[in-house]
Motif scaffolding. Structure first.
Motif, PDB file in Angstrom:
ATOM      1  N   ASP A   1      22.887  16.485  -9.504  1.00 50.52           N
ATOM      2  CA  ASP A   1      23.376  17.381 -10.544  1.00 50.52           C
ATOM      3  C   ASP A   1      23.544  16.647 -11.872  1.00 50.52           C
TER       4      ASP A   1
ATOM      5  N   THR B   1      27.346  20.384  -5.829  1.00 46.88           N
ATOM      6  CA  THR B   1      26.797  21.741  -5.950  1.00 46.88           C
ATOM      7  C   THR B   1      26.232  22.258  -4.624  1.00 46.88           C
TER       8      THR B   1
ATOM      9  N   GLU C   1      23.293  21.355  -3.544  1.00 51.97           N
ATOM     10  CA  GLU C   1      21.830  21.321  -3.643  1.00 51.97           C
ATOM     11  C   GLU C   1      21.243  20.305  -2.653  1.00 51.97           C
TER      12      GLU C   1
END
Length: 438
Positions: A331, A345, A347
């Motif tokens: 991020d 996040t 991800e």
């Protein structure tokens, strides 16, 4: 494992020890129904099998009594199950009444052994019962249930059929060679080749079966502050490891058990790998390296902002066959190297789990047929015997009847899977591993 003991009537709790709402005591053997009437005086003289009778037992607790006729019980013998309150004292007193009435305490695995000896189940199904009790993940339970249902016997039956087909042909040639004349070599070797291919497919999944049974060690490693503890917490879905921006926070390994798609995983967060003068941190780093050597899989993390450096490369080269390179904090910065994730996040975490699963499954094939190590040992020996048979059949200098010897040996060995030809010491070893009450 004396045969005489099967003339006894045995009793044991079939529910776990300790307090609970309900406990069940099973009695099995020739005197089971007689003992049932002494323990449960409320039973009518003419009983209905598989019918639940309620009343007060001889030791004053109350509950249900269910009776089973020979051939329709778990063991195949006349049996009774007493359902009482789960007080350890109540269980103890009920067992004492059973013993005074003519039963003895069941040995570990004796109920299942009697079911096997009475033809209710085969040996692989008996092992499936134990595997079901021991199952700690959904995949272990699924595979144990498959064993218990007799699927391994059905799956491997075509192998035995092919072996018998070749053996029948060879025996016929030995006894009636003049009448039968020459039989094409293909007719003798094709079923063997098909049997060997089936065995190879079975054995190809042995490593995955072992990992499902025993679990795998997955180690999270990397330099200090690479995000190891954050990934540990993200994979566990709760805060297990302390996370701070201070390098060297984790000084000792932190271990937790997780299940990834039914495979048990020992997930270990380790101390950051770096040079240190701190004695405590040095010990932690030493433990980290020991774990890296033991690991089935290494999740090697590096900070995407700082990039991959020579220290990372050194570790990667040393353990490259079992390393997944993971770029953290994506991020904040992107990386052209490794699998990108951000624990902040989320991800990349789902795809990382998929990547881990592909690595620890070690196979793109179907689920293994069996969890049990013994089954793979048996099938390796069968494969070796079939190879000997094939060589004998295709050799011009070896008479076919020698191939018949190894083919019979292969069939006997396969019989050890289902118990048709299992030696007494094998049975003793298998059933001695059961708990009391099974």
């Amino acid at each position: 494992m004396g045969v005489d003991r099967f003339a006894d009537t045995i009793a044991a709790p079939i529910t776990p020890p300790g307090r609970g709402a309900v406990a069940i005591v099973r009695v099995s053997g020739p005197k089971a129904l007689e003992i049932a009437h002494l323990v449960a005086p409320f039973l009518p003289k003419e009983i209905t099998f598989r019918h639940a009778y309620y009343g007060a037992f001889a030791h004053q607790d109350d509950g249900l009594c269910i009776l089973f006729a020979a051939g329709s019980s778990f063991t195949g013998e006349p049996s009774v199950e007493f359902n009482i309150h789960g007080s350890p004292e109540s269980v103890k007193q009920l067992l004492e009444v059973c013993y005074r009435s003519g039963a003895r305490a069941a040995e570990p695995g004796e109920f299942t052994l009697r079911a096997f000896m009475n033809g209710q189940i085969d040996l692989a199904q008996a092992e499936g019962i134990r595997a079901t009790v021991d199952a700690a993940t959904d995949k272990q339970l699924s595979m144990a249930n498959s064993l218990r249902e007799g699927n391994i016997g059905r799956e491997l039956a075509p192998i035995a059929t092919n072996i018998r087909k070749v053996l029948t042909t060879i025996e016929a040639l030995t006894d009636f060679s003049e009448e039968l004349g020459e039989i094409p070599l293909e007719e003798k070797t094709a079923p063997l080749a098909e049997a060997e291919q089936s065995i190879e497919r079975f054995l190809a999944l042995e490593q995955l079966a072992r990992r499902i049974r025993e679990g795998v060690l997955v180690v999270i490693a990397g330099q200090p502050n690479a995000g190891k503890s954050s990934l540990m917490n993200a994979l566990l879905k709760y805060d297990r490891a302390i996370v701070t921006p201070i390098p060297g926070t984790t000084r000792d390994s932190i271990e937790e058990q997780v299940s990834i798609d039914g495979i048990p995983v020992r997930l270990v967060d380790t101390a950051g790998l770096r040079e240190s003068d701190d004695e405590v941190e040095q010990i932690g780093i030493g433990r980290s390296r020991d774990l890296l050597n033991q690991a089935h899989l290494i999740l090697y993390l590096f900070d995407a902002e700082k990039g991959w450096d020579d220290n990372d490369e050194k570790v990667d080269q040393e353990f490259q066959n079992k390393v997944i390179q993971i770029a953290t904090k994506c991020d904040l910065a992107r990386s052209s190297k490794g699998h990108e994730i951000s624990t902040k996040t989320g991800e990349g975490l789902d795809s990382l789990i998929e990547l881990i699963l592909r690595q620890i499954q070690c196979s793109d094939s179907n689920e293994p047929t069996s969890l049990i190590e013994r089954h793979y040992e048996v099938m390796r020996e069968v494969k070796s015997l079939l190879e000997e048979s094939y060589q004998a059949i295709t050799s011009q200098n070896v008479p076919d009847d020698l191939a018949a010897v190894t083919l019979r040996a292969a069939l006997r060995k396969m019989g050890e899977l289902t118990g048709e030809s299992a030696p007494a010491d094998v049975l003793e070893q298998i059933f001695s591993q059961f708990c009391i009450g099974k």
